[in-house]
Design an enzyme around this catalytic site. Structure first.
Site, mmCIF file in Angstrom:
data_model
loop_
_atom_site.group_PDB
_atom_site.id
_atom_site.type_symbol
_atom_site.label_atom_id
_atom_site.label_comp_id
_atom_site.label_asym_id
_atom_site.label_seq_id
_atom_site.Cartn_x
_atom_site.Cartn_y
_atom_site.Cartn_z
ATOM 1 N N GLU A 1 0.842 -1.205 0.000
ATOM 2 C CA GLU A 1 0.000 0.000 0.000
ATOM 3 C C GLU A 1 0.875 1.253 0.000
ATOM 4 O OE1 GLU A 1 -3.747 1.735 2.660
ATOM 5 O OE2 GLU A 1 -2.225 0.497 3.625
ATOM 6 N N LYS B 188 -9.830 1.436 -2.242
ATOM 7 C CA LYS B 188 -9.998 0.960 -0.865
ATOM 8 C C LYS B 188 -11.335 1.415 -0.297
ATOM 9 C CE LYS B 188 -7.458 1.058 3.551
ATOM 10 N NZ LYS B 188 -6.218 1.599 4.191
ATOM 11 N N CYS C 74 -5.205 -3.323 2.821
ATOM 12 C CA CYS C 74 -4.921 -3.101 4.239
ATOM 13 C C CYS C 74 -6.144 -3.259 5.154
ATOM 14 C CB CYS C 74 -4.258 -1.741 4.409
ATOM 15 S SG CYS C 74 -3.381 -1.546 6.004
#
Length: 274
Positions: free
Chosen positions: A40, A121, A161
């Protein structure tokens, strides 16, 4: 397929980050990796509390952070996950999350050097670590949906994440029959020591698929340390490769469609996508 997880310590110099990340990916490809994954925000890990700085480093996709890897993928016939970058959000786009923010976007580049998929995300990391508050929602807009694509023989579901804590995203990927889940991360040392391995293994076990999770190391501009321990987990929940917690490195593993079939043959009731 030989895969390589790039464990990386990105800093606040975007051009330097891209150059160093490219060198590590190139080295992995020279070592015969066919699918190379960056973590990331490999292109910038500065003080994201500065909204002007976030706007400055954000870019359209493909842009400066992705194009060098597209050229490498095309030249070498490999797949590359550009872990995630700051994607410029159109002011005319959806208002969800507010104006003046970027997307935290993961990009999968295919073996012809094309952007095969990009995933924004969904779950933004808003948390208290000791006396510090982290508010990703201050600088990022949330994405809206999961994304799947292919890397060779494997179907791939993309995530980033903090998504790792939200099982419904991965349940959807399992229902779609994915073979690999990618989790490029900048998982913190505080949360990583407690939850990183157990969450990665859980996602593999509940979907009987591989989970590939390159993570950052080092301390960012706010003094928040990343956990390292980049990890490849097999479809039976076994850790097949793991990085250190304190250094940049390339972590290699072999993944096989046969291992997925073997796990799903034992527990066919979980094999929802077939």
């Amino acid at each position: 397929m030989k895969i390589a997880l790039i464990q990386f310590n990105a800093g606040a110099d975007k051009a330097d980050n891209i150059a160093r990340a490219f060198d590590l990916v190139r080295r992995a490809v020279e070592n015969k990796a066919q699918f190379v994954l960056l973590p990331e925000i490999y292109n910038f890990r500065g003080d994201v509390r500065d909204k002007a700085l976030v706007a400055f480093v954000s870019e359209k996709i493909p842009g400066a952070s992705v194009e060098p890897f597209m050229k490498l993928a095309r030249a070498q016939g490999v797949f590359i996950l550009a872990g995630s970058v700051f994607e410029k959000a159109s002011p005319a786009g959806p208002a969800v999350g507010g104006a003046g923010k970027a997307y935290n976007t993961s990009v999968l580049i295919d073996a012809r050097g094309r952007v095969a998929a990009k995933y924004r995300k969904i779950h933004l990391f808003d948390a208290r670590l000791g006396d510090q508050m982290i508010h990703e929602s201050d600088c990022f807009r949330p994405g809206r949906a999961g994304v799947k694509t292919r890397a060779g023989k494997f179907t791939v579901g993309l995530s980033v994440c903090y998504d790792l804590r939200f099982g419904d995203l991965y349940w959807g990927y399992g229902a779609a029959g994915v073979d690999i889940i990618t989790v490029p991360s900048c998982f913190t040392r505080t949360t990583g020591q407690a939850h990183w391995e157990v969450l990665l293994r859980a996602r593999a076990v509940e979907n009987l698929c591989y989970v590939l999770a390159p993570n950052q190391v080092g301390t960012d501009a706010r003094g928040i340390a990343a956990y390292g321990n980049s990890m490849a987990v097999g479809p039976w929940g076994n850790v097949i490769a793991r990085g250190a917690d304190d250094k940049e490195e390339i972590v290699y593993a072999q993944i096989k469609t046969e291992e997925i079939k073997k796990a799903r043959a034992i527990l066919p009731g979980i094999n929802r996508g077939q």
